[in-house]
Motif scaffolding. Structure first.
Motif, PDB file in Angstrom:
ATOM      1  N   CYS A   1       0.811  -1.215   0.000  1.00 11.78           N
ATOM      2  CA  CYS A   1       0.000   0.000   0.000  1.00 11.78           C
ATOM      3  C   CYS A   1       0.846   1.268   0.000  1.00 11.78           C
ATOM      4  O   CYS A   1       0.310   2.363  -0.079  1.00 11.78           O
ATOM      5  CB  CYS A   1      -0.940  -0.005   1.200  1.00 11.78           C
ATOM      6  N   GLU A   2       2.150   1.144   0.124  1.00 10.91           N
ATOM      7  CA  GLU A   2       2.983   2.343   0.206  1.00 10.91           C
ATOM      8  C   GLU A   2       3.245   2.921  -1.178  1.00 10.91           C
ATOM      9  O   GLU A   2       3.376   2.194  -2.155  1.00 10.91           O
ATOM     10  CB  GLU A   2       4.308   2.014   0.899  1.00 10.91           C
ATOM     11  N   PHE A   3       3.324   4.228  -1.225  1.00  8.60           N
ATOM     12  CA  PHE A   3       3.536   4.929  -2.491  1.00  8.60           C
ATOM     13  C   PHE A   3       4.478   6.091  -2.218  1.00  8.60           C
ATOM     14  O   PHE A   3       4.251   6.872  -1.291  1.00  8.60           O
ATOM     15  CB  PHE A   3       2.193   5.438  -3.037  1.00  8.60           C
TER      16      PHE A   3
END
Ligand SMILES: NC(=O)c1ccc[n+]([C@@H]2O[C@H](COP(=O)([O-])OP(=O)(O)OC[C@H]3O[C@@H](n4cnc5c(N)ncnc54)[C@H](OP(=O)(O)O)[C@@H]3O)[C@@H](O)[C@H]2O)c1
Length: 115
Positions: A7-9
């Motif tokens: 989910c990290e961006f």
């Protein structure tokens, strides 16, 4: 294997945005400033919708000075608390551009209509 969670961006994950036209409301400070800087750094043409020409021009100058690449940044005169001003800003934008790819509604303002 990457240490990033699914989910990290991160800013480096932003793709090439050459040819994209973006409006960021309230892009002269805070989260809007960083959003504008990242999008422009990845090639987007970014219009900063702002109520203070002085503050937005200062922010644009700072952003341009912070990057070696040329940033395609433009002020868009718009007070989000005044719907007449919003319409005038939108009309001015449409005279300049034939498309809008991304609208970042960052500035949190409750519009009220001043007749
Ligand atoms: N920071 C957080 O932790 C956090 C958390 C949750 C949500 N948010 C939301 O994220 C957004 C940005 O937060 P921020 O902390 O970056 O806020 P900020 O530093 O106060 O920046 C807000 C920006 O919106 C502009 N703005 C405010 N009213 C405007 C109006 N009537 N017309 C045009 N521009 C206007 C301000 O321009 P001026 O320079 O003219 O004032 C400024 O550039 C807000 O909607 C906030 O509610 C922030």
């Amino acid at each position: 294997m990457s240490s990033k969670k699914a989910c990290e961006f991160y800013a480096e994950d932003i793709p090439n945005l050459n040819g994209y036209v973006v409006i960021v409301t309230g892009g002269n400070s805070g989260i809007g400033y960083e959003t504008t800087l990242q999008l422009a750094s990845h090639g987007a043409r970014v219009y900063i919708a702002a109520r203070s020409p002085e503050r937005v021009n200062k922010a644009i100058a700072e952003m341009k000075a912070s990057r070696k690449v040329k940033l395609d940044l433009h002020p868009l005169d718009m007070d989000l608390q005044n719907l007449h001003s919003v319409k005038e800003g939108a009309d001015a934008f449409m005279r300049l551009e034939s498309r809008l790819d991304v609208l970042i509604n960052n500035a949190g303002a409750c519009p009220s209509f001043h007749s």
